[in-house]
Design a protein around this motif. Structure first.
Motif, PDB file in Angstrom:
ATOM      1  N   ASP A  30       0.825  -1.000   0.049  1.00 21.05           N
ATOM      2  CA  ASP A  30      -0.118   0.068  -0.040  1.00 21.05           C
ATOM      3  C   ASP A  30       0.821   1.356  -0.148  1.00 21.05           C
ATOM      4  OD1 ASP A  30      -2.194  -1.572   0.184  1.00 21.05           O
ATOM      5  OD2 ASP A  30      -2.725  -1.318   2.497  1.00 21.05           O
ATOM      6  N   CYS A  75      -3.437  -0.087   4.668  1.00 20.64           N
ATOM      7  CA  CYS A  75      -4.732   1.130   4.622  1.00 20.64           C
ATOM      8  C   CYS A  75      -5.824   0.741   5.330  1.00 20.64           C
ATOM      9  CB  CYS A  75      -5.128   1.222   3.069  1.00 20.64           C
ATOM     10  SG  CYS A  75      -5.835   0.120   2.464  1.00 20.64           S
ATOM     11  N   CYS A  86      -3.323   6.787   3.736  1.00 19.91           N
ATOM     12  CA  CYS A  86      -2.864   5.298   3.199  1.00 19.91           C
ATOM     13  C   CYS A  86      -3.777   5.178   2.299  1.00 19.91           C
ATOM     14  CB  CYS A  86      -2.680   4.453   4.526  1.00 19.91           C
ATOM     15  SG  CYS A  86      -2.077   3.017   4.008  1.00 19.91           S
TER      16      CYS A  86
END
Length: 149
Positions: A30, A75, A86
């Motif tokens: 991520d 996230c 994020c």
């Protein structure tokens, strides 16, 4: 099997010196987005100390953002944070070629290494302490086409 083939093709493109678009989440990573600038550079230095060499970070001079590559699934655990956003699936990111270490365009401020990503919890603390400005929320919302009702 098709997903694995797509990941391998993507990594080969990056290794061959070509920019390539990858899907966030899954088994790769991520991304935490922060502003760039002096405080972000200080955050990078602190993460260098914490991690004995910070994990991969991309700088985009045009947008003024840093992209910190964090473990996949981050996230889902990232709580609202004024200084970092994020994002994961279904979004994508274009990775610069591995040999791009300076502008123009996005480049590796800290190179990608197969053995590490940026740990999200220490990064959260560093961002809260140093407060890199401006907050990426408004610019990111505009870039993604998100508006308030």
């Amino acid at each position: 099997m098709q997903d694995l083939a797509a990941v391998i093709r993507t990594l080969l493109d990056v290794d061959a010196g070509r920019d390539t678009r990858v899907r966030l989440g899954g088994s790769l990573f991520d991304v935490v987005i922060t502003s760039g600038g002096t405080q972000a550079r200080a955050a990078l230095a602190m993460m260098d100390e914490i991690q004995n060499g910070c994990g991969p970070v991309i700088e985009d001079p045009e947008s003024g953002w840093l992209y910190w590559l964090v473990p996949p699934g981050s996230c889902g655990m990232w709580e609202a944070h004024e200084y970092g956003v994020c994002i994961g699936a279904p979004h994508t990111i274009t990775l610069p070629s591995l040999n791009r270490t300076a502008p123009p365009g996005p480049y590796w401020l800290r190179p990608s290494a197969s053995d590490r990503l940026v740990p999200p919890q220490p990064l959260r603390g560093v961002l809260a302490e140093l407060r890199p400005q401006p907050s990426p929320h408004i610019g990111l919302a505009a870039a993604l086409g998100i508006t308030n009702p």
